[in-house]
Scaffold this motif. Structure first.
Motif, mmCIF file in Angstrom:
data_model
loop_
_atom_site.group_PDB
_atom_site.id
_atom_site.type_symbol
_atom_site.label_atom_id
_atom_site.label_comp_id
_atom_site.label_asym_id
_atom_site.label_seq_id
_atom_site.Cartn_x
_atom_site.Cartn_y
_atom_site.Cartn_z
ATOM 1 N N GLU A 77 0.831 -1.204 0.000
ATOM 2 C CA GLU A 77 0.000 0.000 0.000
ATOM 3 C C GLU A 77 0.868 1.259 0.000
ATOM 4 O OE1 GLU A 77 -4.029 1.797 0.639
ATOM 5 O OE2 GLU A 77 -3.454 -0.290 0.315
ATOM 6 N N ARG A 81 1.209 4.227 -2.912
ATOM 7 C CA ARG A 81 1.007 5.648 -2.616
ATOM 8 C C ARG A 81 2.237 6.475 -2.976
ATOM 9 N NH1 ARG A 81 -3.544 6.848 -0.003
ATOM 10 N NH2 ARG A 81 -4.706 5.150 0.993
ATOM 11 N N GLN A 304 -13.632 -3.189 -4.518
ATOM 12 C CA GLN A 304 -12.494 -2.710 -3.741
ATOM 13 C C GLN A 304 -11.361 -2.253 -4.642
ATOM 14 O OE1 GLN A 304 -9.961 -5.608 -1.888
ATOM 15 N NE2 GLN A 304 -9.821 -4.429 0.001
ATOM 16 N N MET A 307 -12.171 1.149 -6.075
ATOM 17 C CA MET A 307 -12.011 2.183 -5.065
ATOM 18 C C MET A 307 -10.536 2.435 -4.779
ATOM 19 S SD MET A 307 -15.038 3.171 -4.423
ATOM 20 C CE MET A 307 -14.670 4.200 -3.008
ATOM 21 N N ARG A 308 -9.754 1.380 -4.745
ATOM 22 C CA ARG A 308 -8.321 1.548 -4.506
ATOM 23 C C ARG A 308 -7.657 2.295 -5.652
ATOM 24 N NH1 ARG A 308 -4.998 -3.832 -3.349
ATOM 25 N NH2 ARG A 308 -6.313 -3.803 -1.479
ATOM 26 N N ARG A 309 -8.067 1.977 -6.878
ATOM 27 C CA ARG A 309 -7.481 2.673 -8.023
ATOM 28 C C ARG A 309 -7.846 4.159 -8.010
ATOM 29 N NH1 ARG A 309 -5.333 1.365 -12.970
ATOM 30 N NH2 ARG A 309 -5.583 -0.853 -12.583
ATOM 31 N N LEU A 310 -9.097 4.466 -7.675
ATOM 32 C CA LEU A 310 -9.505 5.865 -7.597
ATOM 33 C C LEU A 310 -8.780 6.596 -6.475
ATOM 34 C CD1 LEU A 310 -13.353 5.516 -8.186
ATOM 35 C CD2 LEU A 310 -11.689 6.531 -9.744
ATOM 36 N N ASP A 311 -8.483 5.872 -5.394
ATOM 37 C CA ASP A 311 -7.812 6.486 -4.260
ATOM 38 C C ASP A 311 -6.327 6.704 -4.522
ATOM 39 O OD1 ASP A 311 -7.388 7.439 -1.638
ATOM 40 O OD2 ASP A 311 -6.788 5.444 -0.982
ATOM 41 N N LEU A 312 -5.681 5.697 -5.129
ATOM 42 C CA LEU A 312 -4.236 5.766 -5.332
ATOM 43 C C LEU A 312 -3.849 6.376 -6.662
ATOM 44 C CD1 LEU A 312 -3.235 2.276 -3.917
ATOM 45 C CD2 LEU A 312 -3.095 4.486 -2.791
ATOM 46 N N ASP A 313 -4.737 6.340 -7.652
ATOM 47 C CA ASP A 313 -4.469 6.940 -8.957
ATOM 48 C C ASP A 313 -5.543 7.973 -9.278
ATOM 49 O OD1 ASP A 313 -2.252 5.386 -9.323
ATOM 50 O OD2 ASP A 313 -3.318 3.807 -10.380
ATOM 51 N N PRO A 314 -5.590 9.080 -8.551
ATOM 52 C CA PRO A 314 -6.635 10.072 -8.825
ATOM 53 C C PRO A 314 -6.464 10.668 -10.205
ATOM 54 C CG PRO A 314 -4.979 10.978 -7.353
ATOM 55 C CD PRO A 314 -4.662 9.519 -7.521
#
Length: 354
Positions: A77, A81, A304, A307-314
């Protein structure tokens, strides 16, 4: 710009971490930036101090010891980031030869696969006991069976992940991540391969193998849990076939004696056969329910991952532009992101570009 992050999970590795870090490369062909990441899994010694003195770029500190699998996921993670395009995982005991990192990441750089596992020469490794060698090969065989892959050394911790693969990885087992991640990648259709690597002599015993009986018990439980999670139908069908087969044989025996006109009724055998057959059928039903739950779990993992892609690759912000007269003014970047999310066949493989 291609960034490589080398992550090292650590738990009381003060004595060996310095040598491990000193052997890591600082420049590699095809890589523009190399950074090091240390995951301190609640160490009680000077592990963090050694990492800082060695110039480690990122340090993730867990409040207490949570196990190798949790440390691995925390590092994954943090590396995502930090903008890693490729993540290499290695051990802090300097077991793996750092000079093999170029060979480890080469298939990913060439775009051939997303995961590369370093295959150790297990039978030639002198500090492995015969029982451990046997269990290592047994575990690899089970993983190949469950994942439909041909990875020869599944327990190897020397491996490389592309960013796309790292975004899809989940680990449920707290003991180790090695077997589960390969099976999960095989179930998700992530391309992977293995390359031969070399190992260094390790002076201290493995932290995972505290004793042979404990290692055998944990390995068996891990294998059973892996089958139950990722191959539930196959697992319960095989398990239910045992009592069903015994009950069927007993029932056939009772029927043969009945047709032969035997004087004894053999009612206890008939009752036992019926019970065994019912147990087998019930286990098969459990397998069907577990398979349906596994399908639901895959849907949750897909959500998930998004959501992780949207969070880590805005997605990058774009300046608002009016599309045409008579339409609602909407930023061009937002329109394109909406097309990526709802129109593309596989939005997870499509970068959010404006």
């Amino acid at each position: 710009m291609t960034k490589l992050i080398i992550q090292i999970p650590c738990y009381n590795e003060e004595e060996t971490l310095g040598a491990t870090l000193a052997a890591l490369p600082r420049q590699l062909p095809g890589i523009d930036c190399i950074e090091w990441l240390v995951i301190d899994d609640g160490s009680r010694d000077r592990t963090v101090a050694v990492a800082k003195a060695s110039g480690v770029h990122h340090i993730v500190r867990l409040p207490h010891n949570q196990g190798l699998a949790r440390a691995f996921m925390a590092g994954l993670e943090a590396a995502l980031r930090a903008g890693a395009d490729i993540i290499v995982n290695t051990d802090a005991d300097n077991q793996y030869c750092a000079e093999d990192i170029p060979a480890l990441i080469q298939p990913i750089l060439q775009g051939e696969v997303d995961i590369v596992i370093g295959a150790r020469p297990i039978w030639q490794t002198k500090h492995f006991s015969p029982i451990k060698k046997l269990l290592q090969n047994l575990g690899s065989w089970v993983v190949r069976l469950a994942s439909n892959t041909d990875i020869p050394d599944a327990p190897s911790g020397f491996r490389a992940y592309s960013r796309r693969a790292a975004l899809q990885i989940n680990v449920f087992n707290r003991y180790t991540y090695t077997l589960e991640t390969i099976i999960q990648a095989g179930q998700k259709g992530i391309a992977m391969t293995s390359v031969p690597i070399r190992t260094n002599y390790v002076a201290r015993p493995s932290r995972l193998v505290k004793s042979i009986p404990s290692y055998v018990q944990r390995s068996i439980l891990t294998i059973f849990r892996i089958f139950m999670i990722y191959q539930p139908m196959r697992f319960f069908v095989l398990l239910g076939s045992i009592p069903f087969g015994l009950g069927f044989l007993l029932g056939t025996r009772w029927l043969i004696f009945l047709l032969m006109g035997a004087e004894r009724t053999r009612i206890p055998s008939l009752i036992l056969a019926a019970i065994l057959i019912l147990i087998g059928v019930q286990i098969w039903i459990f397998g069907l329910v577990a398979d349906l739950m596994a399908a639901n779990r895959k849907l949750v993992e897909d959500i998930q991952q998004r959501m992780r892609r949207l969070d880590l690759d805005p997605p990058p912000q774009a300046s608002p532009q009016v599309v045409s007269k008579g339409r609602e003014a909407r930023p061009t970047g937002q329109r394109r992101r909406m097309r990526s999310l709802y129109i593309e066949d596989d939005p997870l493989d499509t970068p959010f570009n404006d």
